[in-house]
Motif scaffolding. Structure first.
Motif, PDB file in Angstrom:
ATOM      1  N   VAL A 159       0.861  -1.183   0.000  1.00 46.78           N
ATOM      2  CA  VAL A 159       0.000   0.000   0.000  1.00 46.78           C
ATOM      3  C   VAL A 159       0.893   1.227   0.000  1.00 46.78           C
ATOM      4  CG1 VAL A 159      -1.730   1.324   1.281  1.00 46.78           C
ATOM      5  CG2 VAL A 159      -1.858  -1.179   1.248  1.00 46.78           C
TER       6      VAL A 159
ATOM      7  N   THR B 130      -6.033   5.757  -0.974  1.00 47.98           N
ATOM      8  CA  THR B 130      -5.662   5.085   0.264  1.00 47.98           C
ATOM      9  C   THR B 130      -6.579   3.880   0.454  1.00 47.98           C
ATOM     10  OG1 THR B 130      -7.189   6.251   1.732  1.00 47.98           O
ATOM     11  CG2 THR B 130      -5.111   7.350   1.220  1.00 47.98           C
ATOM     12  N   ILE B 131      -6.136   2.919   1.236  1.00 49.32           N
ATOM     13  CA  ILE B 131      -6.967   1.743   1.462  1.00 49.32           C
ATOM     14  C   ILE B 131      -8.241   2.129   2.198  1.00 49.32           C
ATOM     15  CG2 ILE B 131      -5.799   1.153   3.629  1.00 49.32           C
ATOM     16  CD1 ILE B 131      -7.248  -1.271   0.964  1.00 49.32           C
TER      17      ILE B 131
ATOM     18  N   THR C 108      -3.012  -6.868  -3.050  1.00 48.16           N
ATOM     19  CA  THR C 108      -3.899  -6.621  -1.914  1.00 48.16           C
ATOM     20  C   THR C 108      -5.313  -7.044  -2.277  1.00 48.16           C
ATOM     21  OG1 THR C 108      -2.585  -4.765  -1.069  1.00 48.16           O
ATOM     22  CG2 THR C 108      -4.887  -4.875  -0.390  1.00 48.16           C
TER      23      THR C 108
ATOM     24  N   VAL D 291      -4.710   0.937  -4.833  1.00 45.73           N
ATOM     25  CA  VAL D 291      -4.023   1.389  -3.619  1.00 45.73           C
ATOM     26  C   VAL D 291      -2.513   1.499  -3.762  1.00 45.73           C
ATOM     27  CG1 VAL D 291      -5.843   0.467  -2.139  1.00 45.73           C
ATOM     28  CG2 VAL D 291      -3.888  -0.969  -2.715  1.00 45.73           C
ATOM     29  N   ARG D 292      -1.953   1.241  -4.954  1.00 40.97           N
ATOM     30  CA  ARG D 292      -0.515   1.442  -5.122  1.00 40.97           C
ATOM     31  C   ARG D 292      -0.206   1.562  -6.611  1.00 40.97           C
ATOM     32  NH1 ARG D 292       2.494  -4.487  -5.311  1.00 40.97           N
ATOM     33  NH2 ARG D 292       1.899  -4.720  -7.487  1.00 40.97           N
TER      34      ARG D 292
END
Length: 714
Positions: free
Chosen positions: A513, A575-576, A632, A707-708
């Motif tokens: 993340v 963001t998560i 993720t 998220v990334r």
């Protein structure tokens, strides 16, 4: 010595020698008379007879020589012929011997081949016998396994029926108790009402008597002790407005924190359990005008319509969670507004569907991607102040969010739709409603949110855990696992994950993340739905390629499905927590509904018999992690609509946690690759307020691309 040489030595040589010996003897015999004559003639000249005799003798000598020579030649020839005959016989004998040897060798080879064939036949017969025996054993094992499976299935069905029967009996008992309680309360109310009426009548009689006494005395009324000082009607107490209390035997506090105020705590009741105190509002009316066949056709190609795409089942809710939110909040008016906006979008030139994770992030600047490794390495190596224990994160007092329901740039308020609202100056209070174990229920505007602390799940089986305070209120957590593997997470002051990475035994780092938006000096809490900034979602792939139900598609290739890119472009790295709190963002990625896990009413437990149904999904997740250990997955928990909002929210979060723990403990998926979030009854699959098994479920999405930053494709 050869046969010819032996023949010559034994036959021809003796004959030739005899001839050569006989010739001189014959010559001597012929010469003798001549010699005698010569001797006698020495005395005079030879006579004619002597000459004739001599001539005859010469001729006889020559004839004898010729005869001897002829005989010698004949003997030689006969010897040669005999030698040749014997040589031919010898050759024939040798040829016969050779043929006999070859025949013997052939017969030996045939005998050997026959023996080998016999041996092979015996081995084949033995192999077939063993295979037959193995097949019979396998058949017996299969029959036994099938029998056990049927018994297990029957036992599970019996258990399920028993649980349903028990739940039904409990519900019936609770209903009867509630009915009895209401009857008792009604009876008590009637008795109180009767007592109140009698008291009123008594007071009236006393009043009347006092008036008569006053009239008779014709003097001012005195405040006698036996006279009532106050007259009037006393309200009856029915007990119906008493606040709900926690169930007996629970560990819940009598009050819950609400931003400094003390309010009665609601009983902890999940779906279908007795004691729910909230009165459910009816689902906003949505008029379904499409037939089942029309719904099926739309599901095959949703991109051809601007209508809200719904599941082609009875009372099927919207396919997209963001559409569910809109239906729940705005009803038919919201559907119509979204239909118009989709129509406007379709009239414009559409961006092609992403073909890979990389193409889905095409809008993310290259310099942002290139700076990620350096920034993460700098954050990991940043000097900090070591602390002795895990820090407690702050709960934000306020957040920037309008106090109405925000649906994709559209605010629905009192049936008035307003587009393109600037809500930057709207401030909404955040209150702590309740804390249950490692979960905190917050009220944000008109919505409840549950936030769980996943650090206990991540720290399981660790060798060491330590924390460092960093600048700007950040905290760095380092979890050391056996073998030297490290999990490094940086949180902001509210517990939001700024970045998380795993460092392997070989020192290689995998980013899970990374949220550059939280690196600001004044971080904001991730409690707002950033999806309202985006237009309504347009699903352009078949519903069957967007959602998988594991019960109806057990043989689907889950790896290929999970590896597919998002169904629309990703504007930036989120963001998560932004992803968790935005249905609009989660709609960008496909989902698997684990409907083979049938949670019992009010329960978060996963029976081991149902845990086995996750094997193929878990194997697909592990295959994806083998390719990229930084992936993720988001595990989402859901309930049906029976029970209170708050208890269902906590229950759904427990369900997501149960599945995450199962995936780690049974199938070996690292816990850091799993994020969990409960949504309660917010995203029903079937639109009903009654108990519904299909709504009690867990969903899995691969959210890596959200998220990334992902690596550029070569």
């Amino acid at each position: 010595m050869t046969f010819r040489s032996r023949l010559f030595a034994t036959v021809a040589l003796p004959v030739l020698s005899a001839s050569m010996i006989a010739t001189p003897s014959l010559a001597d015999a012929l010469v003798k008379p001549f010699e005698v004559a010569q001797d006698s003639g020495d005395q005079g000249q030879p006579t004619d007879e002597e000459l004739l005799l001599k001539k005859q003798q010469e001729e006889q000598r020559r004839a004898a020589e010729e005869e001897a020579k002829r005989q010698a030649e004949e003997q030689q020839r006969a010897a040669d012929e005999e030698a040749q005959r014997q040589a031919e016989e010898q050759k024939a004998a040798e040829e016969q011997q050779r043929k006999a040897d070859e025949e013997a060798r052939r017969q030996a080879e045939e005998q050997k081949a026959a023996q080998e064939q016999q041996k092979a036949a015996e081995e084949e017969a033995q192999r077939q016998a063993e295979e037959q025996k193995a097949a019979e054993q396998q058949k017996a094992a299969d029959e036994e396994a099938q029998r056990q499976a049927e018994e297990q299935k029957a036992a599970e069905e019996a258990q399920r029926q028993a649980e349903e029967q028990k739940a039904a009996e409990e519900q019936q008992k609770a209903a009867e108790e509630e009915q009895q309680r209401q009857a008792d309360e009604q009876k008590a109310a009637e008795e109180q009402q009767k007592a109140a009426e009698e008291e009123q009548q008594r007071q009236a009689d006393e009043q009347k008597a006092a008036e008569e006494q006053q009239k008779q005395a014709e003097q001012p009324a005195q405040d006698d002790a036996g006279q009532p000082a106050v007259t009037g009607e006393a309200p009856a107490e029915t007990g119906t407005d008493q606040p709900a209390t926690a169930e007996e035997g629970t560990d819940q506090p009598a009050t819950a924190e609400t931003g400094g105020e003390q309010l009665p705590a609601e009983a902890q009741t999940g779906e279908g359990q007795a004691g729910a105190t909230e009165t459910k509002e009816a689902v906003p009316p949505v008029t379904e005008t499409l037939s089942e066949d029309e719904k099926q056709e739309i599901a095959k190609d949703p991109g051809q319509t601007d209508e809200t795409v719904v599941l082609p089942v009875e009372n099927g809710a919207a396919v997209l969670d963001s559409d569910k939110d809109a239906d729940n909040s705005g009803g038919q008016a919201s559907r119509e507004e979204r239909r118009k906006r989709r129509e406007e979008q379709r009239a414009q030139e559409e961006v092609p569907l992403p073909e890979s994770d990389d193409s889905a992030q095409a809008a993310i600047p290259e310099d942002v991607r290139e700076a990620v490794p350096q920034k993460i390495e700098a954050a990991i190596k940043e000097e900090g102040q070591r602390v002795d224990k895990a820090p407690a994160f702050e709960v934000p007092a306020t957040t920037n969010i309008v106090n109405n329901t925000v649906i994709n740039n559209t605010i629905v308020n009192n049936n008035t739709t307003v587009n393109n609202v600037d809500n930057s100056n709207n401030v909404t209070k955040v209150n702590v409603v309740e804390k249950v174990d490692n979960r905190t229920v917050l009220s944000v505007g008109d919505r409840l949110i549950v936030r769980s602390d996943d650090r206990p799940r991540l720290r399981r089986d660790s060798e060491d855990v330590y924390y460092d305070k960093l600048a700007r209120g950040r905290v760095r957590e380092t979890i050391v696992r056996p073998g030297g593997v490290k999990l490094v997470t940086i949180y902001n002051r509210y517990g939001d994950v700024i970045q998380r990475s795993r460092v392997g035994r070989d020192g290689r780092e995998y980013i899970l993340v990374y949220a550059p938006e939280l690196e600001d000096d004044a971080p904001r809490p991730d409690l707002i739905d950033v999806g309202y900034e985006l237009p309504p979602m347009r699903l352009r792939i078949p519903v069957s390629d967007y959602i998988i139900d594991t019960s109806s598609e057990p043989d689907r290739d889950y790896y290929d499905f999970l590896a597919e890119p998002p169904v629309e472009r990703v504007e930036r790295v989120y963001t998560i927590d932004e992803v968790k709190h935005s249905a609009r963002l989660r709609d960008k990625v496909r989902r698997i509904d684990l409907d083979t896990i049938t949670f019992a009413t009010g329960s978060a437990e996963v029976p081991m018999s149902q845990a086995r149904t996750l094997r193929k999904v878990a194997e697909a997740m592990l295959k994806i992690l083998d390719k990229d250990p930084g992936e993720t997955f988001l595990i989402e928990g859901h309930t049906d609509a029976v029970g209170s909002d708050k208890s269902n929210l906590v229950l759904s979060d427990e369900r997501s946690d149960s599945v995450a723990n199962l995936l780690t403990e049974v199938y070996g998926i690292p816990p850091e690759n799993l994020q969990t979030q409960g949504y309660g009854e917010r995203f029903l699959k079937v639109r009903t307020q009654a108990a519904e098994q299909q709504n009690r479920r867990v969903t899995i999405r691969r959210v890596t691309t959200l998220v990334r930053p992902v690596a550029r494709a070569d």
